[in-house]
Design a protein around this motif. Structure first.
Motif, mmCIF file in Angstrom:
data_model
loop_
_atom_site.group_PDB
_atom_site.id
_atom_site.type_symbol
_atom_site.label_atom_id
_atom_site.label_comp_id
_atom_site.label_asym_id
_atom_site.label_seq_id
_atom_site.Cartn_x
_atom_site.Cartn_y
_atom_site.Cartn_z
ATOM 1 N N PRO A 177 -5.696 12.369 -5.165
ATOM 2 C CA PRO A 177 -5.922 13.811 -4.975
ATOM 3 C C PRO A 177 -4.617 14.502 -4.586
ATOM 4 C CG PRO A 177 -7.572 12.496 -3.809
ATOM 5 C CD PRO A 177 -6.506 11.546 -4.254
ATOM 6 N N PRO A 178 -4.512 15.802 -4.832
ATOM 7 C CA PRO A 178 -3.256 16.514 -4.526
ATOM 8 C C PRO A 178 -2.807 16.361 -3.078
ATOM 9 C CG PRO A 178 -4.687 17.874 -5.881
ATOM 10 C CD PRO A 178 -5.486 16.670 -5.518
ATOM 11 N N ARG A 179 -3.739 16.369 -2.138
ATOM 12 C CA ARG A 179 -3.346 16.264 -0.729
ATOM 13 C C ARG A 179 -2.808 14.868 -0.421
ATOM 14 N NH1 ARG A 179 -7.893 18.691 3.159
ATOM 15 N NH2 ARG A 179 -6.219 18.202 4.637
ATOM 16 N N VAL A 180 -3.396 13.846 -1.022
ATOM 17 C CA VAL A 180 -2.893 12.487 -0.810
ATOM 18 C C VAL A 180 -1.511 12.332 -1.423
ATOM 19 C CG1 VAL A 180 -3.312 10.044 -1.300
ATOM 20 C CG2 VAL A 180 -5.221 11.548 -0.698
ATOM 21 N N ARG A 181 -1.333 12.851 -2.625
ATOM 22 C CA ARG A 181 -0.020 12.760 -3.287
ATOM 23 C C ARG A 181 1.044 13.504 -2.480
ATOM 24 N NH1 ARG A 181 3.098 15.764 -6.828
ATOM 25 N NH2 ARG A 181 4.327 14.506 -8.303
ATOM 26 N N ALA A 182 0.687 14.665 -1.942
ATOM 27 C CA ALA A 182 1.655 15.443 -1.156
ATOM 28 C C ALA A 182 2.081 14.708 0.109
ATOM 29 C CB ALA A 182 1.054 16.800 -0.793
ATOM 30 N N THR A 183 1.245 13.774 0.575
ATOM 31 C CA THR A 183 1.608 12.991 1.757
ATOM 32 C C THR A 183 2.329 11.703 1.389
ATOM 33 O OG1 THR A 183 -0.330 13.867 2.913
ATOM 34 C CG2 THR A 183 0.708 11.886 3.828
ATOM 35 N N MET A 184 1.856 11.023 0.341
ATOM 36 C CA MET A 184 2.408 9.720 -0.013
ATOM 37 C C MET A 184 3.832 9.809 -0.551
ATOM 38 S SD MET A 184 -0.667 7.534 -1.748
ATOM 39 C CE MET A 184 0.531 6.245 -2.102
ATOM 40 N N LYS A 185 4.091 10.797 -1.375
ATOM 41 C CA LYS A 185 5.415 10.850 -2.006
ATOM 42 C C LYS A 185 6.538 11.039 -0.990
ATOM 43 C CE LYS A 185 7.927 12.770 -5.898
ATOM 44 N NZ LYS A 185 7.910 13.673 -7.060
ATOM 45 N N PRO A 186 6.448 11.993 -0.055
ATOM 46 C CA PRO A 186 7.518 12.081 0.964
ATOM 47 C C PRO A 186 7.652 10.827 1.812
ATOM 48 C CG PRO A 186 6.188 14.080 0.940
ATOM 49 C CD PRO A 186 5.471 13.085 0.087
ATOM 50 N N VAL A 187 6.511 10.168 2.096
ATOM 51 C CA VAL A 187 6.583 8.945 2.904
ATOM 52 C C VAL A 187 7.336 7.858 2.149
ATOM 53 C CG1 VAL A 187 5.210 7.086 3.910
ATOM 54 C CG2 VAL A 187 4.500 9.460 4.224
ATOM 55 N N LEU A 188 7.068 7.711 0.845
ATOM 56 C CA LEU A 188 7.801 6.733 0.046
ATOM 57 C C LEU A 188 9.282 7.072 -0.034
ATOM 58 C CD1 LEU A 188 5.480 5.847 -2.970
ATOM 59 C CD2 LEU A 188 6.397 4.284 -1.254
ATOM 60 N N GLU A 189 9.578 8.357 -0.150
ATOM 61 C CA GLU A 189 10.981 8.757 -0.296
ATOM 62 C C GLU A 189 11.766 8.581 0.989
ATOM 63 O OE1 GLU A 189 10.651 12.708 -1.781
ATOM 64 O OE2 GLU A 189 10.397 12.068 -3.877
ATOM 65 N N ILE A 190 11.083 8.438 2.116
ATOM 66 C CA ILE A 190 11.787 8.148 3.372
ATOM 67 C C ILE A 190 12.547 6.833 3.253
ATOM 68 C CG2 ILE A 190 11.433 7.512 5.790
ATOM 69 C CD1 ILE A 190 9.228 9.579 5.927
ATOM 70 N N LEU A 191 12.004 5.881 2.472
ATOM 71 C CA LEU A 191 12.678 4.588 2.305
ATOM 72 C C LEU A 191 14.079 4.751 1.739
ATOM 73 C CD1 LEU A 191 9.736 2.468 0.846
ATOM 74 C CD2 LEU A 191 10.642 2.395 3.173
ATOM 75 N N ALA A 192 14.259 5.765 0.882
ATOM 76 C CA ALA A 192 15.583 5.975 0.273
ATOM 77 C C ALA A 192 16.592 6.524 1.270
ATOM 78 C CB ALA A 192 15.465 6.921 -0.921
ATOM 79 N N GLY A 193 16.114 7.121 2.365
ATOM 80 C CA GLY A 193 17.028 7.700 3.337
ATOM 81 C C GLY A 193 17.416 6.768 4.464
ATOM 82 N N ILE A 194 16.820 5.586 4.511
ATOM 83 C CA ILE A 194 17.169 4.626 5.570
ATOM 84 C C ILE A 194 18.517 3.987 5.242
ATOM 85 C CG2 ILE A 194 16.468 2.501 6.722
ATOM 86 C CD1 ILE A 194 13.584 3.210 6.107
ATOM 87 N N PRO A 195 19.460 3.947 6.174
ATOM 88 C CA PRO A 195 20.764 3.319 5.896
ATOM 89 C C PRO A 195 20.609 1.857 5.489
ATOM 90 C CG PRO A 195 20.828 4.578 7.942
ATOM 91 C CD PRO A 195 19.393 4.536 7.520
ATOM 92 N N THR A 196 21.456 1.425 4.584
ATOM 93 C CA THR A 196 21.346 0.051 4.094
ATOM 94 C C THR A 196 21.617 -0.982 5.186
ATOM 95 O OG1 THR A 196 23.659 0.134 3.382
ATOM 96 C CG2 THR A 196 21.980 0.709 1.755
ATOM 97 N N VAL A 197 22.400 -0.609 6.207
ATOM 98 C CA VAL A 197 22.652 -1.560 7.293
ATOM 99 C C VAL A 197 21.367 -1.841 8.071
ATOM 100 C CG1 VAL A 197 23.314 0.199 8.981
ATOM 101 C CG2 VAL A 197 24.230 -2.114 9.188
ATOM 102 N N VAL A 198 20.469 -0.850 8.121
ATOM 103 C CA VAL A 198 19.177 -1.071 8.783
ATOM 104 C C VAL A 198 18.350 -2.064 7.965
ATOM 105 C CG1 VAL A 198 17.053 0.037 9.559
ATOM 106 C CG2 VAL A 198 19.247 1.215 9.828
ATOM 107 N N TYR A 199 18.370 -1.893 6.642
ATOM 108 C CA TYR A 199 17.707 -2.882 5.791
ATOM 109 C C TYR A 199 18.334 -4.261 5.982
ATOM 110 C CZ TYR A 199 15.067 0.597 3.135
ATOM 111 O OH TYR A 199 14.197 1.583 2.753
ATOM 112 N N GLY A 200 19.653 -4.279 6.153
ATOM 113 C CA GLY A 200 20.329 -5.556 6.367
ATOM 114 C C GLY A 200 19.873 -6.234 7.644
ATOM 115 N N PHE A 201 19.735 -5.451 8.725
ATOM 116 C CA PHE A 201 19.220 -6.015 9.979
ATOM 117 C C PHE A 201 17.799 -6.546 9.782
ATOM 118 C CE2 PHE A 201 22.454 -3.417 12.339
ATOM 119 C CZ PHE A 201 23.058 -4.497 12.943
#
Length: 460
Positions: free
Chosen positions: A262-286
Motif C-alpha cells: 500500500p502507498p503508506r507502507v511503501r512511503a515508510t519502507m523505502k526511506p528505511v531501506l535507503e538509510i542503509l546507503a547512508g551508513i559509513p562503510t567503516v560501521v559496516y566493517g565493524f
C-alpha cells in the motif's frame, strides 16, 4: 583580509550593476518595456556580468599563480649558492620558507637568510593582495561603466548573456572531461612504469602476490612477486557473494514496494531501506568484524567445517546488505516508471498480477534494473573498508568463501599507506592494479549500456 574586501566589493558592484542596468534599460524607452529587444532583467544581468566577471577572472588567475610568482621572486633574491643545489634541496628550502612565513616551527634554529626570505615572502604576498584589491575594484568599476553606457533599446542583451552562460557551461563540461582524462592518463603512465620493471603477463597471470621487495642485496624473503590472480579471485568471490545477497533481496523488495505494498507502507519502507546507503562503510566493517565473522566461524565449526577468523563469506554478506539500497531504490523507481497501460493490457488478456510482473513489467523495466545491478557491482568492486576489516589481507588463491582473501582495492590502499617512494615496483604495482580495475569497470559499463540499448529499442 584584502581578498575578502575584494569579494565584498565585487558582490556589491555586481548587485548595483544589475539594478542600474535594469533601470537604465527601462529609462531608455520611457517605460515602454515592449520596445526593448530583451526583458529588463537581461540588461541588468548584462551589466552585472561586466561588473563582476573581469575582476573575478583576475582573482582566479592571481589565486592560482600567486604562490608560484611570489616564491620565484623570493628565490631570485637569495644567494645563488642556496638555489643552485639539487631539486630536493630546493624543495626543502621552499618548505622552510613557507613554514616560517606561516609561523610554523621547523624544529631548528632558522638561517637568518631564510628568515629574511620568509619575511620578504609575507611582504610580497600582502603587496600582491593590495594590488589585487585595487586592480580588481578598478576593473569592476570600469566594466560597470562600460556596460551601462552600452544600454540601448536595440542591444541584444539576452543573446549576449546566454552566450556567456553557454561558455560557462562548456567550460564546466571541459573541466569534467579533462579531469577524467588526466586521471586516466596518470594511471596509464604510472602503470606503464610498473610494467617496464615487471612483465605484464606475469602480473596478469601470476599466482603469487607478495609485493615486498628487497631493500638490501642480502635481505631474505622479499623477492617481490606481483602475480595478481589471487587478488582478482578474491575480488570476484566477495563481489559474487555480495550480489547473491543484494540482487534477490533488493529486487524482491522493489517488486513488493512498487506492485504489492500500500502507498503508506511503501512511503515508510523505502526511506528505511535507503538509510542503509547512508551508513559509513567503516560501521559496516565493524559489524562484519565483530558480529558477522564470529557468527560465521561458530556456525561453520558447529557443522564440523574449518572457518577462518576472517572470511570472504562474512565480508561479502555484509557488503551485500550495504548494497541492497542501490538495487532496491533504483529498481523501484524504474518499475514505477513502467506505463500503467502495459499492466492494464496484460490484465485485460486475463493475466494475473504475478504473471504481469514476470512477463510484462520486469522485461519493460529490465534496462533500468540492469543499470542498478551494474551500479551495485561497481560499488562492490570498489569497496575497501569492509574487506580490510572482515576478509583480511591474505592473498589466498581459493574459491572457499570460508577462508581469508583480499581484493584489489584493499591492496591498493595497503600499498599506498604511509610515506612511499613512487619509483619502486611495490608502490607502482598499485597503479597496475588500478588500471586493471578501471578496464574491468569500463567493460562492465559498456556491457550494461549494450543491454540497456537493446531492450530500450524493444519496448520503446
Amino acid at each position: 583580509m584584502q581578498i575578502t574586501v575584494l569579494l565584498l566589493v565585487l558582490v556589491g558592484l555586481t548587485a548595483a550593476g544589475y539594478y542600474m542596468g535594469r533601470a537604465s534599460a527601462v529609462r531608455a524607452v520611457g517605460g515602454r518595456i515592449a520596445a526593448l529587444h530583451s526583458v529588463p532583467a537581461y540588461y541588468g544581468v548584462y551589466v552585472a556580468l561586466w561588473a563582476g566577471l573581469p575582476a573575478f577572472l583576475l582573482f582566479l588567475v592571481w589565486g592560482a599563480s600567486e604562490n608560484w610568482i611570489v616564491m620565484q621572486m623570493v628565490l631570485g633574491a637569495l644567494p645563488q649558492n642556496m638555489t643552485d643545489g639539487s631539486e630536493q634541496s630546493l624543495s626543502l628550502l621552499k618548505a622552510d620558507i613557507l613554514n616560517i612565513a606561516a609561523g610554523i616551527s621547523t624544529g631548528r634554529e632558522p638561517d637568518p637568510v631564510v628568515l629574511a626570505a620568509a619575511e620578504r615572502y609575507n611582504m610580497l604576498r600582502a603587496l600582491g593582495d593590495w594590488m589585487l584589491l585595487a586592480i580588481g575594484s578598478a576593473l569592476a568599476v570600469a566594466g560597470l561603466s562600460y556596460a551601462r553606457g552600452r544600454i540601448a533599446p536595440d542591444l541584444r542583451a539576452r543573446n549576449l548573456v546566454e552566450r556567456v552562460i553557454n561558455v560557462f557551461l562548456v567550460g564546466c563540461s571541459l573541466v569534467a572531461i579533462l579531469t577524467t582524462a588526466g586521471i586516466v592518463l596518470s594511471l596509464v603512465f604510472e602503470a606503464m612504469r610498473f610494467f617496464t620493471v615487471y612483465p605484464i603477463f606475469d602480473f596478469l597471470f601470476g599466482l603469487q602476490w607478495s609485493p615486498q621487495t628487497a631493500i638490501r642485496a642480502d635481505q631474505v624473503g622479499s623477492s617481490g612477486s606481483f602475480g595478481a590472480v589471487p587478488l582478482f579471485a578474491g575480488t570476484l568471490l566477495i563481489t559474487l557473494i555480495a550480489m547473491l545477497v543484494a540482487v534477490p533481496v533488493g529486487l524482491m523488495s522493489a517488486i513488493y514496494m512498487s506492485e504489492y505494498a500500500p502507498p503508506r507502507v511503501r512511503a515508510t519502507m523505502k526511506p528505511v531501506l535507503e538509510i542503509l546507503a547512508g551508513i559509513p562503510t567503516v560501521v559496516y566493517g565493524f559489524f562484519a568484524a565483530l558480529t558477522m565473522a564470529p557468527f560465521v566461524r561458530r556456525l561453520g565449526e558447529s557443522m564440523g567445517m574449518s572457518v577462518s577468523s576472517e572470511s570472504a563469506l562474512a565480508a561479502g554478506f555484509v557488503m551485500g546488505i550495504m548494497i541492497i539500497p542501490f538495487v532496491s531504490s533504483l529498481s523501484d523507481d524504474v518499475i514505477n516508471s513502467v506505463p500503467q497501460s502495459l499492466r492494464d493490457g496484460s490484465y485485460g488478456l486475463g493475466a494475473t498480477r504475478s504473471e504481469t510482473i514476470r512477463q510484462v513489467v520486469l522485461p519493460a523495466a529490465l534496462p533500468g534494473i540492469v543499470a542498478a545491478v551494474m551500479l551495485a557491482i561497481s560499488r562492490a568492486i570498489g569497496e575497501t573498508m569492509i574487506v580490510t576489516m572482515a576478509a583480511g589481507l591474505a592473498a589466498n588463491l581459493t574459491a572457499n568463501p570460508l577462508q581469508a582473501v583480499t581484493t584489489v582495492t584493499t591492496q591498493i590502499a595497503t600499498l599506498l599507506v604511509g610515506d612511499q617512494e613512487f619509483d619502486s615496483p611495490k608502490t607502482l604495482s598499485a597503479f597496475g592494479l588500478g588500471l586493471v580495475l578501471f578496464v574491468v569497470t569500463l567493460s562492465l559499463n559498456m556491457i550494461a549500456l549494450r543491454v540497456v540499448q537493446k531492450y530500450r529499442e524493444k519496448y520503446d
